[in-house]
Design an enzyme around this catalytic site. Sequence first.
Site, PDB file in Angstrom:
ATOM      1  CB  CYS A 114      -0.957  -0.008   1.186  1.00  0.00           C
ATOM      2  SG  CYS A 114      -2.062  -1.437   1.207  1.00  0.00           S
ATOM      3  CG  HIS A 254      -3.103   3.423   1.726  1.00  0.00           C
ATOM      4  ND1 HIS A 254      -3.748   2.937   0.604  1.00  0.00           N
ATOM      5  CD2 HIS A 254      -3.151   2.425   2.654  1.00  0.00           C
ATOM      6  CE1 HIS A 254      -4.156   1.705   0.838  1.00  0.00           C
ATOM      7  NE2 HIS A 254      -3.813   1.375   2.073  1.00  0.00           N
ATOM      8  CG  ASN A 284      -6.759  -0.818   1.185  1.00  0.00           C
ATOM      9  OD1 ASN A 284      -6.006  -0.566   0.246  1.00  0.00           O
ATOM     10  ND2 ASN A 284      -6.297  -1.153   2.383  1.00  0.00           N
TER      11      ASN A 284
END
Length: 327
Positions: A114, A254, A284
């Site tokens: 990520c 993020h 996500n």
Amino acid sequence: MKFENFNILATAGYTPERVVPNSELTTMMTTSDEWIVQRTGIHQRHVVTAERTSDLCTRVAQQLLQRSGLQATDIDYIVVATMSPDYQTPAVSAQVQGNIGATKAVALDVNAACSGFVYGLQVVHRLLMGDSPKTALLIGGETLSRLVDWQDRSTAVLFGDGAGGVVLTSALAQDGAFIAADYRTMGEQGRYLTAGANGVDSPFASDPQPVLPFFKMNGRRVYNFAIKQVPASLRRVLDQGHLAVTDVDYFILHQANQRIIERIAEDLTGSMAQFPVNIGQYGNTAAASEPLLLNQLVTSHVIKRGDVLALSGFGGGLTIGTMILRY
């Protein structure tokens, strides 16, 4: 402080057509829309049905060329950040290079989960340093739906598929500039977030191991890591750049979890005003999350030339990467 030329010429984003709302997940596992939204802020996610990561990234690359007015042969580097490639080899970046005909571009992938897109920014920044102006495509792309156990509500509700990217150049094209960066890896905590264990099935293996394709996450450990390390990293880059929190127009974080972002915002500024989010729409998307959000903000004219942006990615590794730049 002398800032280095680091210009974003164009942004782009792409998500698959198939949308999976929370209500659909309630037919697949024991959960509810209220439970998911309360804990994550996610209402839906996009998932692939036939496309692969290279397909998503190729679409973004084509958009970037169109929006920047560049030809594929103008590109010197292609960097793709992903933890969900089509193959072990070739790299997704090489597939994109071939698909768009960027015959002179050097291509490489970055896997920092990520944090991948922000790690990619640092890689591209270094690649573009030199005597002559260079141009690069940086793309974050993921098909995380292939790594999800769709009966495990602790992870299945979180992830989505998509890609986003930017064209970066060291030429004096705009007022863009690199200001400061901070990168950290805590490998001793890597076991708290894993996916895609290849297994060991060689006839010579002394201890054969099964393939473990799906996400495994210690949610509490990852949450605590994020709410502690992201504010610390952001403060370090602000100090490097001799900036106050109020000097940053937007914090592009993020999109891991709405609650994480709210905690970070409360720690740094006491308000969500500088912390845009789109996790409700996309979930996500790992390395794709920051460029997807950046593209939304640019195309909707929220972000304007000259704005100071702090981008921060955090996740598997465990890793964290933060960069401040002027758009």
